[in-house]
Design an enzyme around this catalytic site. Structure first.
Site, PDB file in Angstrom:
ATOM      1  N   VAL A   6      87.335 -27.876  24.269  1.00 16.49           N
ATOM      2  CA  VAL A   6      88.674 -27.596  24.817  1.00 16.49           C
ATOM      3  C   VAL A   6      88.568 -27.453  26.335  1.00 16.49           C
ATOM      4  CG1 VAL A   6      90.542 -25.901  24.869  1.00 16.49           C
ATOM      5  CG2 VAL A   6      89.502 -26.548  22.695  1.00 16.49           C
ATOM      6  N   GLY A  42      84.706   8.050  27.272  1.00 15.29           N
ATOM      7  CA  GLY A  42      83.426   8.682  27.586  1.00 15.29           C
ATOM      8  C   GLY A  42      82.675   7.876  28.632  1.00 15.29           C
ATOM      9  N   ASP A  93      77.066  -3.619  18.736  1.00 21.39           N
ATOM     10  CA  ASP A  93      77.421  -4.862  19.431  1.00 21.39           C
ATOM     11  C   ASP A  93      77.115  -4.828  20.924  1.00 21.39           C
ATOM     12  OD1 ASP A  93      78.365  -5.913  17.095  1.00 21.39           O
ATOM     13  OD2 ASP A  93      80.416  -6.269  17.799  1.00 21.39           O
ATOM     14  N   GLY A 100      83.104 -20.883  14.569  1.00 25.59           N
ATOM     15  CA  GLY A 100      82.137 -19.855  14.195  1.00 25.59           C
ATOM     16  C   GLY A 100      82.689 -19.074  13.009  1.00 25.59           C
ATOM     17  N   VAL A 101      82.036 -17.955  12.695  1.00 27.11           N
ATOM     18  CA  VAL A 101      82.429 -17.154  11.532  1.00 27.11           C
ATOM     19  C   VAL A 101      83.903 -16.753  11.629  1.00 27.11           C
ATOM     20  CG1 VAL A 101      81.977 -15.014  10.292  1.00 27.11           C
ATOM     21  CG2 VAL A 101      80.089 -16.257  11.358  1.00 27.11           C
ATOM     22  N   ILE A 102      84.284 -16.195  12.778  1.00 24.97           N
ATOM     23  CA  ILE A 102      85.639 -15.653  12.916  1.00 24.97           C
ATOM     24  C   ILE A 102      86.673 -16.775  12.879  1.00 24.97           C
ATOM     25  CG2 ILE A 102      87.194 -14.418  14.502  1.00 24.97           C
ATOM     26  CD1 ILE A 102      84.775 -12.683  15.307  1.00 24.97           C
ATOM     27  N   HIS A 139      73.300 -12.148 -18.503  1.00 23.46           N
ATOM     28  CA  HIS A 139      73.968 -13.417 -18.805  1.00 23.46           C
ATOM     29  C   HIS A 139      75.352 -13.145 -19.376  1.00 23.46           C
ATOM     30  CE1 HIS A 139      74.547 -17.516 -20.170  1.00 23.46           C
ATOM     31  NE2 HIS A 139      74.922 -17.039 -21.354  1.00 23.46           N
ATOM     32  N   GLY A 168      86.807 -22.929  18.283  1.00 24.62           N
ATOM     33  CA  GLY A 168      85.557 -22.318  17.835  1.00 24.62           C
ATOM     34  C   GLY A 168      85.444 -22.295  16.321  1.00 24.62           C
ATOM     35  N   ARG A 221      82.104 -13.175  21.104  1.00 22.84           N
ATOM     36  CA  ARG A 221      82.412 -11.848  21.620  1.00 22.84           C
ATOM     37  C   ARG A 221      81.376 -11.463  22.667  1.00 22.84           C
ATOM     38  NH1 ARG A 221      86.182  -9.123  18.863  1.00 22.84           N
ATOM     39  NH2 ARG A 221      85.300  -7.053  19.277  1.00 22.84           N
TER      40      ARG A 221
HETATM   41  P1  FAD Z   1      83.033  -1.543  17.724  1.00 25.14           P
HETATM   42  O1  FAD Z   1      83.404  -1.676  16.301  1.00 25.14           O
HETATM   43  O2  FAD Z   1      83.618  -2.507  18.689  1.00 25.14           O
HETATM   44  O3  FAD Z   1      83.383  -0.044  18.149  1.00 25.14           O
HETATM   45  C1  FAD Z   1      83.222   0.422  19.442  1.00 25.14           C
HETATM   46  C2  FAD Z   1      84.140   1.607  19.643  1.00 25.14           C
HETATM   47  O4  FAD Z   1      83.825   2.251  20.872  1.00 25.14           O
HETATM   48  C3  FAD Z   1      85.617   1.229  19.747  1.00 25.14           C
HETATM   49  O5  FAD Z   1      86.391   2.099  18.976  1.00 25.14           O
HETATM   50  C4  FAD Z   1      85.933   1.380  21.240  1.00 25.14           C
HETATM   51  O6  FAD Z   1      87.292   1.720  21.487  1.00 25.14           O
HETATM   52  C5  FAD Z   1      85.018   2.547  21.587  1.00 25.14           C
HETATM   53  N1  FAD Z   1      84.661   2.641  23.013  1.00 25.14           N
HETATM   54  C6  FAD Z   1      84.145   1.671  23.816  1.00 25.14           C
HETATM   55  N2  FAD Z   1      83.868   2.160  25.034  1.00 25.14           N
HETATM   56  C7  FAD Z   1      84.230   3.467  25.015  1.00 25.14           C
HETATM   57  C8  FAD Z   1      84.193   4.517  25.972  1.00 25.14           C
HETATM   58  N3  FAD Z   1      83.675   4.329  27.178  1.00 25.14           N
HETATM   59  N4  FAD Z   1      84.662   5.724  25.606  1.00 25.14           N
HETATM   60  C9  FAD Z   1      85.166   5.944  24.363  1.00 25.14           C
HETATM   61  N5  FAD Z   1      85.213   5.002  23.425  1.00 25.14           N
HETATM   62  C10 FAD Z   1      84.743   3.774  23.728  1.00 25.14           C
HETATM   63  N6  FAD Z   1      80.998  -7.892  11.050  1.00 25.14           N
HETATM   64  C11 FAD Z   1      80.480  -7.849   9.800  1.00 25.14           C
HETATM   65  O7  FAD Z   1      79.361  -7.355   9.615  1.00 25.14           O
HETATM   66  N7  FAD Z   1      81.189  -8.348   8.726  1.00 25.14           N
HETATM   67  C12 FAD Z   1      82.402  -8.911   8.876  1.00 25.14           C
HETATM   68  O8  FAD Z   1      83.006  -9.341   7.893  1.00 25.14           O
HETATM   69  C13 FAD Z   1      82.965  -8.971  10.171  1.00 25.14           C
HETATM   70  N8  FAD Z   1      84.187  -9.527  10.371  1.00 25.14           N
HETATM   71  C14 FAD Z   1      84.730  -9.529  11.612  1.00 25.14           C
HETATM   72  C15 FAD Z   1      85.986 -10.101  11.780  1.00 25.14           C
HETATM   73  C16 FAD Z   1      86.575 -10.125  13.031  1.00 25.14           C
HETATM   74  C17 FAD Z   1      87.945 -10.735  13.199  1.00 25.14           C
HETATM   75  C18 FAD Z   1      85.893  -9.527  14.141  1.00 25.14           C
HETATM   76  C19 FAD Z   1      86.530  -9.492  15.495  1.00 25.14           C
HETATM   77  C20 FAD Z   1      84.644  -8.960  13.984  1.00 25.14           C
HETATM   78  C21 FAD Z   1      84.035  -8.970  12.722  1.00 25.14           C
HETATM   79  N9  FAD Z   1      82.761  -8.432  12.515  1.00 25.14           N
HETATM   80  C22 FAD Z   1      82.214  -8.434  11.257  1.00 25.14           C
HETATM   81  C23 FAD Z   1      81.968  -7.841  13.623  1.00 25.14           C
HETATM   82  C24 FAD Z   1      82.056  -6.312  13.606  1.00 25.14           C
HETATM   83  O9  FAD Z   1      83.407  -5.931  13.723  1.00 25.14           O
HETATM   84  C25 FAD Z   1      81.230  -5.729  14.735  1.00 25.14           C
HETATM   85  O10 FAD Z   1      79.900  -6.201  14.637  1.00 25.14           O
HETATM   86  C26 FAD Z   1      81.221  -4.207  14.680  1.00 25.14           C
HETATM   87  O11 FAD Z   1      82.530  -3.686  14.773  1.00 25.14           O
HETATM   88  C27 FAD Z   1      80.364  -3.623  15.804  1.00 25.14           C
HETATM   89  O12 FAD Z   1      80.374  -2.242  15.712  1.00 25.14           O
HETATM   90  P2  FAD Z   1      80.215  -1.300  16.994  1.00 25.14           P
HETATM   91  O13 FAD Z   1      80.322   0.090  16.491  1.00 25.14           O
HETATM   92  O14 FAD Z   1      79.005  -1.698  17.737  1.00 25.14           O
HETATM   93  O15 FAD Z   1      81.453  -1.651  17.933  1.00 25.14           O
HETATM   94  P1  AMP Z   2      80.753 -17.643  17.335  1.00 25.83           P
HETATM   95  O1  AMP Z   2      79.869 -17.431  18.545  1.00 25.83           O
HETATM   96  O2  AMP Z   2      80.000 -17.703  16.024  1.00 25.83           O
HETATM   97  O3  AMP Z   2      81.898 -16.681  17.281  1.00 25.83           O
HETATM   98  O4  AMP Z   2      81.400 -19.078  17.503  1.00 25.83           O
HETATM   99  C1  AMP Z   2      82.126 -19.490  18.626  1.00 25.83           C
HETATM  100  C2  AMP Z   2      82.139 -20.997  18.652  1.00 25.83           C
HETATM  101  O5  AMP Z   2      83.040 -21.435  19.670  1.00 25.83           O
HETATM  102  C3  AMP Z   2      80.778 -21.623  18.975  1.00 25.83           C
HETATM  103  O6  AMP Z   2      80.394 -22.470  17.916  1.00 25.83           O
HETATM  104  C4  AMP Z   2      81.032 -22.404  20.275  1.00 25.83           C
HETATM  105  O7  AMP Z   2      80.324 -23.633  20.313  1.00 25.83           O
HETATM  106  C5  AMP Z   2      82.551 -22.654  20.249  1.00 25.83           C
HETATM  107  N1  AMP Z   2      83.145 -22.891  21.581  1.00 25.83           N
HETATM  108  C6  AMP Z   2      82.919 -22.206  22.725  1.00 25.83           C
HETATM  109  N2  AMP Z   2      83.669 -22.715  23.774  1.00 25.83           N
HETATM  110  C7  AMP Z   2      84.395 -23.763  23.262  1.00 25.83           C
HETATM  111  C8  AMP Z   2      85.349 -24.696  23.806  1.00 25.83           C
HETATM  112  N3  AMP Z   2      85.751 -24.683  25.104  1.00 25.83           N
HETATM  113  N4  AMP Z   2      85.889 -25.644  22.981  1.00 25.83           N
HETATM  114  C9  AMP Z   2      85.533 -25.677  21.668  1.00 25.83           C
HETATM  115  N5  AMP Z   2      84.628 -24.831  21.110  1.00 25.83           N
HETATM  116  C10 AMP Z   2      84.064 -23.876  21.867  1.00 25.83           C
END
Ligand code: FAD
Ligand code: AMP
Length: 475
Positions: free
Chosen positions: A245, A122, A319, A190-192, A451, A188, A279
């Site tokens: 890194v 889209g 996002d 972070g959470v992921i 409890h 990194g 991200r």
């Molecule tokens: P997305 O989920 O990225 O969806 C966007 C969609 O739009 C996709 O299907 C894409 O293909 C489509 N799209 C993009 N551009 C176009 C276009 N031009 N035309 C048609 N389609 C298009 N969040 C949590 O809250 N809890 C968690 O436990 C968690 N765990 C995660 C673990 C991992 C490994 C990762 C990578 C992310 C995690 N997240 C988690 C983050 C979460 O996945 C995102 O915050 C969430 O998916 C965002 O939703 P969204 O709909 O904005 O985007």
């Molecule tokens: P998040 O933004 O929560 O997914 O976490 C990503 C993490 O990667 C952050 O804590 C950053 O400080 C870390 N980070 C980014 N670039 C580098 C790098 N070159 N080497 C090591 N850690 C990094």
């Protein structure tokens, strides 16, 4: 004549598919366009969250935790096991099946809610026209009174360690390994990075996490982050802080990672490397030249507090706009946008969005950390309750961690709740609800908790804020 809709949603992740369903519930005629393609070439709804993020990561975290506990914890319960073995292929198959059930579920939800789904790309043009390009076939122009952009995000790639899909992978790649790497580097903390590191560490990888910052989980309350760091260390996951890194080179054997820390240049050899450094908003091919929607300097679509872009009747959610990159934040923005379009009053409370890290122990929080309240100058009081004093946690053999509550000294309002421990991600819901209603600490103190439950930890922490904990010696 162009096909006409009340609302067109671009993207069917947790932001877009929820927005589409709510808009339809509000009586609108809705289309939702999504191009997500899985590794098998099949399209699926649900975006990153269902296909490559929240869901597959939580499935593997659950399975790997069970594997770990079977090997390390069952004997404490008097359960004798021998020959506990990993069948990774079955574990991965189960994960895929859950993903398929849930993404298929959205197809059913669209059907039931009369949302018209389009598979393909889209692109927003001027005057709320949308160019829809199917996977194969010619583009078609659709029109709508309102457009909601929900294009999501993509992993950040480090130029010095580019993804090759084999040795150096992103988070999606790290969820798809078909063998347990002997050694795994994670860039990194972070959470992921921590969640993926935990999965493979429990399944037998030697995991080293490299984090550029000196502080572990810098955004998290310091007491919670320190406890989590201690427990991860005990579990055998190595986390190098202050390690930036600088280069990664692949070979047939693995990856040589170069990094700098306080002692100078260092290097590390690993079988695979996961780069999890954050991200970025994904807007490739989304915005036609004359559409009028603007991006900020970091590439996010510019929106106001109601997710309105600068173009009338065009919203952006999830996002691809500012705010935490979380699925529940994305979905709630979808609900808000759809309700605003229907002329209803709707708003997001950005101050009360829970965060959860699904490691063991889990980490969850909502509101302000003690450090943030301290910097704000507001007088505050805190109370904590350790799971070591919880009967339920003892029964579960999961006594590590605690609940901490930060409250205002003046009017007793709960300002932040921070948990590290078993089921923290479930327990935080009570705190979110309390804070959504601006509850006082006393409100929690006078709420009856069953409890023996882990939730009693929340109750006792609230009591501890006023040094009135009943099952723990007040400090
Ligand atoms: P997305 O989920 O990225 O969806 C966007 C969609 O739009 C996709 O299907 C894409 O293909 C489509 N799209 C993009 N551009 C176009 C276009 N031009 N035309 C048609 N389609 C298009 N969040 C949590 O809250 N809890 C968690 O436990 C968690 N765990 C995660 C673990 C991992 C490994 C990762 C990578 C992310 C995690 N997240 C988690 C983050 C979460 O996945 C995102 O915050 C969430 O998916 C965002 O939703 P969204 O709909 O904005 O985007
Ligand atoms: P998040 O933004 O929560 O997914 O976490 C990503 C993490 O990667 C952050 O804590 C950053 O400080 C870390 N980070 C980014 N670039 C580098 C790098 N070159 N080497 C090591 N850690 C990094």
């Amino acid at each position: 004549m162009a096909r006409n809709y009340d609302v067109i949603v671009i993207g069917a992740g947790p932001a877009g598919y929820i927005a589409a369903i709510r808009a339809s519930q509000n009586g609108m005629n809705v289309a939702c366009i999504d191009e997500w393609e899985n590794r098998d070439g099949k399209n699926a709804l649900g975006g990153t969250c269902l296909n490559a993020g929240c869901i597959p990561s939580k499935v593997l975290l659950e399975s790997s935790e069970l594997f770990h506990r079977a090997g390390h914890e069952f004997s404490k319960h008097g359960i004798v096991t021998s020959g506990v073995e990993l069948d990774l292929a079955t574990m991965q198959k189960r994960k895929q099946s859950i993903v398929r059930q849930l993404t298929g579920g959205i197809v059913g939800l669209f059907k039931a809610n009369k949302v018209e789904g389009f598979v393909g790309h889209g692109k927003l043009l001027a005057d709320r026209k949308v160019e829809y390009t199917p996977k194969s076939g010619a583009p078609e122009i659709l029109e709508a009174r309102y457009v909601i952009l929900a294009s999501g995000s993509a992993p950040v790639e480090l130029k010095l360690a580019p993804f090759d899909g084999e040795r150096i992978v992103d988070s999606w790649g790290a969820l798809e390994f078909d063998a347990v790497p002997k050694t795994l580097g994670v860039v990194g903390a972070g959470v992921i990075g921590l969640e993926l590191g935990s999965v493979w560490s429990r399944l037998g990888s030697e995991v080293v996490v490299l984090e550029a910052l000196d502080d572990f989980l810098a955004a998290v309350d310091r007491d919670i982050a320190n406890e989590a760091a201690k427990q991860f260390k005990r579990q055998g996951m190595t986390i190098h802080l202050g390690a930036k890194v600088t280069k990664a080179a692949t070979s047939a054997q693995g990856v040589k990672v170069e990094y700098e820390d306080c002692s100078g240049a260092q290097s590390l050899e690993v079988e695979k490397l996961v780069v999890a450094v954050g991200r970025r908003p994904y807007t490739e091919g989304l915005l036609g030249k004359d559409c009028g929607v603007q991006l900020d300097e970091r590439g996010f679509i510019t929106v106001d507090h109601e997710c309105r872009t600068r173009v009338k009747n065009v919203f952006a959610i999830g996002d691809c706009v500012r705010g935490p990159m979380l699925a529940h934040k994305s979905s709630e923005e979808g609900v808000m946008a759809a309700d605003l379009i229907a002329g209803e009053i709707a708003e997001m409370n950005y101050n009360v969005i829970p965060s959860v890290i699904y490691t063991a122990p889990e980490i969850a929080w909502v509101g302000k950390t003690e450090q943030e309240v301290s910097v704000s100058g507001r007088k505050f009081k805190t109370g904590s309750f350790p799971f070591a004093a919880s009967g339920r946690a003892k029964a579960m053999e999961q006594t590590g961690g605690f609940v901490k509550i930060v409250s205002a000294a003046d009017d007793d309002e709960i300002l932040g709740v921070h948990i590290v421990g078993p089921m923290a991600g479930e327990l935080i819901a009570e705190a979110v609800l309390a804070m959504e209603f601006s509850a006082s600490t006393e409100d929690l103190q006078r709420t009856i908790h069953a409890h023996p439950t882990l939730a009693e930890g929340m109750h006792e922490a609230a009591l501890a804020v006023d040094k009135r904990a009943l099952n723990y010696i007040n400090k």
